[in-house]
Design a protein around this motif. Structure first.
Motif, PDB file in Angstrom:
ATOM      1  N   ALA A 145     155.420 -27.301  82.210  1.00  0.00           N
ATOM      2  CA  ALA A 145     154.508 -26.713  81.231  1.00  0.00           C
ATOM      3  C   ALA A 145     154.649 -25.204  81.252  1.00  0.00           C
ATOM      4  N   LEU A 146     154.432 -24.621  80.091  1.00  0.00           N
ATOM      5  CA  LEU A 146     154.368 -23.174  79.934  1.00  0.00           C
ATOM      6  C   LEU A 146     153.008 -22.856  79.334  1.00  0.00           C
ATOM      7  N   VAL A 147     152.337 -21.905  79.925  1.00  0.00           N
ATOM      8  CA  VAL A 147     151.093 -21.397  79.357  1.00  0.00           C
ATOM      9  C   VAL A 147     151.313 -19.914  79.149  1.00  0.00           C
ATOM     10  N   ARG A 148     151.135 -19.463  77.920  1.00  0.00           N
ATOM     11  CA  ARG A 148     151.373 -18.064  77.583  1.00  0.00           C
ATOM     12  C   ARG A 148     150.049 -17.408  77.238  1.00  0.00           C
ATOM     13  N   ILE A 149     149.803 -16.277  77.891  1.00  0.00           N
ATOM     14  CA  ILE A 149     148.599 -15.502  77.632  1.00  0.00           C
ATOM     15  C   ILE A 149     149.037 -14.124  77.169  1.00  0.00           C
ATOM     16  N   ASP A 150     148.621 -13.764  75.971  1.00  0.00           N
ATOM     17  CA  ASP A 150     148.901 -12.445  75.406  1.00  0.00           C
ATOM     18  C   ASP A 150     147.572 -11.710  75.266  1.00  0.00           C
ATOM     19  N   GLY A 151     147.266 -10.831  76.221  1.00  0.00           N
ATOM     20  CA  GLY A 151     146.022 -10.076  76.173  1.00  0.00           C
ATOM     21  C   GLY A 151     144.814 -10.987  76.180  1.00  0.00           C
ATOM     22  N   GLU A 152     143.913 -10.763  75.233  1.00  0.00           N
ATOM     23  CA  GLU A 152     142.677 -11.535  75.168  1.00  0.00           C
ATOM     24  C   GLU A 152     142.776 -12.736  74.228  1.00  0.00           C
ATOM     25  N   THR A 176     143.811 -19.312  82.874  1.00  0.00           N
ATOM     26  CA  THR A 176     143.924 -18.143  82.004  1.00  0.00           C
ATOM     27  C   THR A 176     143.435 -16.892  82.723  1.00  0.00           C
ATOM     28  N   GLU A 177     142.327 -17.007  83.425  1.00  0.00           N
ATOM     29  CA  GLU A 177     141.788 -15.865  84.179  1.00  0.00           C
ATOM     30  C   GLU A 177     142.764 -15.433  85.277  1.00  0.00           C
ATOM     31  N   LEU A 178     143.341 -16.396  85.982  1.00  0.00           N
ATOM     32  CA  LEU A 178     144.324 -16.094  87.026  1.00  0.00           C
ATOM     33  C   LEU A 178     145.520 -15.349  86.432  1.00  0.00           C
ATOM     34  N   ALA A 179     145.978 -15.781  85.270  1.00  0.00           N
ATOM     35  CA  ALA A 179     147.121 -15.137  84.614  1.00  0.00           C
ATOM     36  C   ALA A 179     146.773 -13.719  84.172  1.00  0.00           C
ATOM     37  N   ARG A 180     145.601 -13.527  83.622  1.00  0.00           N
ATOM     38  CA  ARG A 180     145.212 -12.191  83.155  1.00  0.00           C
ATOM     39  C   ARG A 180     145.069 -11.216  84.317  1.00  0.00           C
ATOM     40  N   GLU A 181     144.744 -11.706  85.486  1.00  0.00           N
ATOM     41  CA  GLU A 181     144.635 -10.843  86.666  1.00  0.00           C
ATOM     42  C   GLU A 181     146.008 -10.386  87.167  1.00  0.00           C
ATOM     43  N   ALA A 182     147.079 -11.023  86.685  1.00  0.00           N
ATOM     44  CA  ALA A 182     148.431 -10.702  87.150  1.00  0.00           C
ATOM     45  C   ALA A 182     148.968  -9.408  86.556  1.00  0.00           C
ATOM     46  N   THR A 183     148.312  -8.860  85.554  1.00  0.00           N
ATOM     47  CA  THR A 183     148.780  -7.629  84.928  1.00  0.00           C
ATOM     48  C   THR A 183     147.606  -6.705  84.658  1.00  0.00           C
ATOM     49  N   ALA A 184     147.849  -5.413  84.826  1.00  0.00           N
ATOM     50  CA  ALA A 184     146.789  -4.426  84.606  1.00  0.00           C
ATOM     51  C   ALA A 184     146.552  -4.207  83.114  1.00  0.00           C
ATOM     52  N   GLU A 185     147.580  -4.338  82.337  1.00  0.00           N
ATOM     53  CA  GLU A 185     147.499  -4.151  80.888  1.00  0.00           C
ATOM     54  C   GLU A 185     147.305  -5.508  80.214  1.00  0.00           C
ATOM     55  N   ASP A 186     147.187  -5.474  78.915  1.00  0.00           N
ATOM     56  CA  ASP A 186     147.100  -6.712  78.142  1.00  0.00           C
ATOM     57  C   ASP A 186     148.491  -7.200  77.769  1.00  0.00           C
ATOM     58  N   GLU A 187     149.354  -7.296  78.776  1.00  0.00           N
ATOM     59  CA  GLU A 187     150.742  -7.703  78.569  1.00  0.00           C
ATOM     60  C   GLU A 187     150.855  -9.224  78.520  1.00  0.00           C
ATOM     61  N   THR A 188     152.013  -9.700  78.130  1.00  0.00           N
ATOM     62  CA  THR A 188     152.290 -11.128  78.100  1.00  0.00           C
ATOM     63  C   THR A 188     152.457 -11.652  79.515  1.00  0.00           C
TER      64      THR A 188
END
Length: 183
Positions: free
Chosen positions: A56-63, A31-43
């Motif tokens: 597998a799909l892991v979806r992270i939307d912001g926080e 999750t942390e690696l994915a959140r680092e992929a975008t500057a905004e809280d984007e999907t």
């Protein structure tokens, strides 16, 4: 053979990057690696695929907490990457339930109550192989079947995928060109 990629949705469309999961040990790390992929809280979508065995799909939307879909939980359970995403919560288990059961059965000296002496020639390896087993992991899809529904792929379409799944998902999202750049 595994393939893993991140797709981050930006104002300009989807951006893709392949990713190494060697340092990822937990869902929190992923999750942390994915959140680092975008500057905004984007999907951000994390794709993980093992040949044609499972994906597998892991979806992270912001926080928000990650949303997860696994095409075949039993196949993923036999994989080190599958172990990262097949959390107790996803599998409907109480966290640490097997550990608690083992602790209750074991005395401080490491033997079980009423346990007979092992037969002669019985080694620690034999004990590990005959020890308690974890709850079975379901065969087939598990997780959030609506994970892509607001992005252009329905539950029915997701469940019908059987080959070249990441390309089909990327096509439904309008991200096939960017995904191909990292494949």
């Amino acid at each position: 053979m595994y393939f893993a990629a991140l797709l981050a949705r930006t104002e300009d469309g989807w951006e893709a990057s392949d990713t190494e999961l060697d340092d990822v040990e937990t869902l929190s790390d992923l999750t942390e690696l994915a959140r680092e992929a975008t500057a905004e809280d984007e999907t951000v979508l994390v794709f993980i695929e093992q040949e044609d065995s499972w994906f597998a799909l892991v979806r992270i939307d912001g926080e928000e907490d990650p949303r997860i879909y696994v095409s075949d939980a039993a196949a993923a359970a036999r994989s080190s990457y599958g172990e990262i995403i097949l959390t107790d919560e996803l599998l409907g288990r109480d966290p640490g339930s097997l550990d608690d059961e083992l602790e209750e059965l074991t005395d401080l000296d490491g033997t079980e109550d009423g346990e007979p002496d092992p037969p002669s020639g019985f080694t620690e390896e034999d004990e590990e192989e005959s020890g308690p087993t974890a709850e079975p992991v379901p065969v087939g899809p598990i997780g959030d079947l609506q994970i892509l529904s607001d992005l252009g792929m329905s539950q029915r379409e997701l469940l019908a995928l059987d080959s070249d799944v990441l390309a089909e998902i990327a096509d439904a999202l309008g991200a096939s060109e960017v995904l191909e750049t990292v494949r």
